[in-house]
Motif scaffolding. Structure first.
Motif, PDB file in Angstrom:
ATOM      1  N   ARG A   1     -48.583 -10.280  30.936  1.00  0.00           N
ATOM      2  CA  ARG A   1     -49.356 -11.471  31.682  1.00  0.00           C
ATOM      3  C   ARG A   1     -49.237 -10.894  33.259  1.00  0.00           C
ATOM      4  O   ARG A   1     -50.140 -11.083  34.311  1.00  0.00           O
ATOM      5  N   ALA A   2     -48.005 -10.636  33.945  1.00  0.00           N
ATOM      6  CA  ALA A   2     -48.059 -10.198  35.180  1.00  0.00           C
ATOM      7  C   ALA A   2     -48.835  -8.970  35.450  1.00  0.00           C
ATOM      8  O   ALA A   2     -49.468  -8.929  36.391  1.00  0.00           O
ATOM      9  N   ILE A   3     -49.233  -8.000  34.496  1.00  0.00           N
ATOM     10  CA  ILE A   3     -49.815  -6.917  34.737  1.00  0.00           C
ATOM     11  C   ILE A   3     -51.271  -7.370  34.703  1.00  0.00           C
ATOM     12  O   ILE A   3     -52.144  -6.943  35.752  1.00  0.00           O
ATOM     13  N   GLY A   4     -51.545  -8.307  34.060  1.00  0.00           N
ATOM     14  CA  GLY A   4     -53.102  -8.900  33.986  1.00  0.00           C
ATOM     15  C   GLY A   4     -53.206  -9.730  35.410  1.00  0.00           C
ATOM     16  O   GLY A   4     -54.387  -9.570  35.992  1.00  0.00           O
ATOM     17  N   ALA A   5     -52.192 -10.412  35.833  1.00  0.00           N
ATOM     18  CA  ALA A   5     -52.513 -11.167  37.135  1.00  0.00           C
ATOM     19  C   ALA A   5     -52.550  -9.987  38.267  1.00  0.00           C
ATOM     20  O   ALA A   5     -53.622  -9.968  39.298  1.00  0.00           O
TER      21      ALA A   5
ATOM     22  N   ALA B   1     -49.294  -1.120  45.421  1.00  0.00           N
ATOM     23  CA  ALA B   1     -48.430  -2.410  44.873  1.00  0.00           C
ATOM     24  C   ALA B   1     -48.984  -2.665  43.534  1.00  0.00           C
ATOM     25  O   ALA B   1     -48.205  -3.331  42.761  1.00  0.00           O
ATOM     26  N   LEU B   2     -50.135  -2.090  43.114  1.00  0.00           N
ATOM     27  CA  LEU B   2     -50.470  -2.323  41.627  1.00  0.00           C
ATOM     28  C   LEU B   2     -49.735  -1.553  40.820  1.00  0.00           C
ATOM     29  O   LEU B   2     -49.595  -1.938  39.613  1.00  0.00           O
ATOM     30  N   ALA B   3     -49.468  -0.321  41.263  1.00  0.00           N
ATOM     31  CA  ALA B   3     -48.679   0.655  40.593  1.00  0.00           C
ATOM     32  C   ALA B   3     -47.312   0.153  40.154  1.00  0.00           C
ATOM     33  O   ALA B   3     -46.791  -0.042  38.929  1.00  0.00           O
ATOM     34  N   GLN B   4     -46.744  -0.312  41.173  1.00  0.00           N
ATOM     35  CA  GLN B   4     -45.407  -1.006  41.002  1.00  0.00           C
ATOM     36  C   GLN B   4     -45.503  -2.201  39.976  1.00  0.00           C
ATOM     37  O   GLN B   4     -44.561  -2.068  39.146  1.00  0.00           O
ATOM     38  N   ALA B   5     -46.469  -2.965  40.036  1.00  0.00           N
ATOM     39  CA  ALA B   5     -46.649  -4.069  39.119  1.00  0.00           C
ATOM     40  C   ALA B   5     -46.739  -3.850  37.548  1.00  0.00           C
ATOM     41  O   ALA B   5     -46.262  -4.121  36.559  1.00  0.00           O
TER      42      ALA B   5
ATOM     43  N   GLY C   1     -60.197  -5.208  30.938  1.00  0.00           N
ATOM     44  CA  GLY C   1     -60.653  -6.440  30.409  1.00  0.00           C
ATOM     45  C   GLY C   1     -60.111  -7.536  31.227  1.00  0.00           C
ATOM     46  O   GLY C   1     -60.521  -8.591  31.381  1.00  0.00           O
ATOM     47  N   HIS C   2     -58.902  -7.183  32.082  1.00  0.00           N
ATOM     48  CA  HIS C   2     -58.296  -8.153  32.963  1.00  0.00           C
ATOM     49  C   HIS C   2     -59.223  -8.372  34.255  1.00  0.00           C
ATOM     50  O   HIS C   2     -58.992  -9.342  34.902  1.00  0.00           O
TER      51      HIS C   2
ATOM     52  N   VAL D   1     -35.654  -7.443  37.054  1.00  0.00           N
ATOM     53  CA  VAL D   1     -36.865  -7.006  37.133  1.00  0.00           C
ATOM     54  C   VAL D   1     -37.715  -7.909  38.046  1.00  0.00           C
ATOM     55  O   VAL D   1     -37.356  -9.001  38.410  1.00  0.00           O
ATOM     56  N   LYS D   2     -38.943  -7.335  38.933  1.00  0.00           N
ATOM     57  CA  LYS D   2     -39.750  -8.211  39.387  1.00  0.00           C
ATOM     58  C   LYS D   2     -41.092  -8.895  38.618  1.00  0.00           C
ATOM     59  O   LYS D   2     -41.618  -7.880  37.861  1.00  0.00           O
ATOM     60  N   VAL D   3     -41.121  -9.795  38.785  1.00  0.00           N
ATOM     61  CA  VAL D   3     -42.447 -10.318  37.883  1.00  0.00           C
ATOM     62  C   VAL D   3     -43.124 -11.229  38.831  1.00  0.00           C
ATOM     63  O   VAL D   3     -42.864 -11.713  39.641  1.00  0.00           O
ATOM     64  N   ARG D   4     -44.520 -11.419  38.406  1.00  0.00           N
ATOM     65  CA  ARG D   4     -45.515 -12.103  39.248  1.00  0.00           C
ATOM     66  C   ARG D   4     -45.115 -13.572  38.950  1.00  0.00           C
ATOM     67  O   ARG D   4     -45.329 -14.067  37.871  1.00  0.00           O
ATOM     68  N   ALA D   5     -44.829 -14.449  39.825  1.00  0.00           N
ATOM     69  CA  ALA D   5     -44.663 -15.986  39.988  1.00  0.00           C
ATOM     70  C   ALA D   5     -46.197 -16.519  39.911  1.00  0.00           C
ATOM     71  O   ALA D   5     -47.059 -15.868  40.085  1.00  0.00           O
ATOM     72  N   PRO D   6     -46.426 -17.753  39.259  1.00  0.00           N
ATOM     73  CA  PRO D   6     -47.625 -18.449  39.451  1.00  0.00           C
ATOM     74  C   PRO D   6     -48.389 -18.535  40.657  1.00  0.00           C
ATOM     75  O   PRO D   6     -49.520 -18.505  40.992  1.00  0.00           O
ATOM     76  N   SER D   7     -47.238 -18.362  41.928  1.00  0.00           N
ATOM     77  CA  SER D   7     -48.111 -18.274  43.207  1.00  0.00           C
ATOM     78  C   SER D   7     -48.496 -17.140  43.687  1.00  0.00           C
ATOM     79  O   SER D   7     -49.218 -16.876  44.414  1.00  0.00           O
ATOM     80  N   GLY D   8     -48.449 -16.242  42.565  1.00  0.00           N
ATOM     81  CA  GLY D   8     -48.878 -14.568  42.947  1.00  0.00           C
ATOM     82  C   GLY D   8     -47.795 -13.662  43.603  1.00  0.00           C
ATOM     83  O   GLY D   8     -48.073 -12.413  43.824  1.00  0.00           O
TER      84      GLY D   8
END
Length: 153
Positions: free
Chosen positions: A74-78, A105-109, A148-149, A51-58
């Protein structure tokens, strides 16, 4: 090298490196001496359920599917903080708005984050319909959680 060895190498690589594309993954495998083509890597990614997740770098990077629920949320929140500008409940749906061109891009995340209360998304250019899963609460509660995010830092 057999398939099992190659897939073990893939899991090790995505655990230790920020890999965003199949081409990057194929290059990393070749750097380790594995003779692979992109189609083989594509099949391995699907079989391993990466799966793809958001790294700390974004940046979105590959991760093993056993990534924790907390990491995925957390990845969804970011992603919400990065792309969303508004959230509201509308009937049975939650509507998320973004600047023009960012909804996909947001829907995919959101989809890749596998939120337990979200069945799926449908994205346009700047609007996402978020479909809540039956029996998991109200669209208003989900809208409040996602919204809330936007104010979180």
């Amino acid at each position: 090298m057999n398939r099992r060895e190659r897939q073990q190498a893939i899991l090790r690589i995505v655990e230790t490196q920020a890999i965003s594309t199949q081409a990057e993954l194929a290059a990393a495998l070749r750097d380790e001496g594995h003779d692979v083509v992109q189609t083989t890597v594509s099949r391995d990614v699907a079989e391993l359920g990466l799966v793809k997740v958001r790294a700390p770098s974004g940046r979105l990077v590959y991760a093993a599917s056993d990534t924790s629920d907390a990491d995925r949320l957390r990845a969804i929140g970011a992603a919400m903080r990065r792309y969303a500008v508004g959230v509201e409940a509308a009937g049975p749906l939650v509507i998320v708005t973004t600047p023009s061109g960012y909804a996909s891009a947001l829907a995919q995340a959101i989809d890749e984050g596998r939120h337990p209360s979200i069945a799926g998304t449908l994205a346009g250019d700047n609007t996402i319909f978020v479909v809540p899963r039956d029996g998991t609460g109200t669209p208003a509660a989900l809208a409040e959680e996602l919204g809330g995010h936007l104010s979180a830092t």
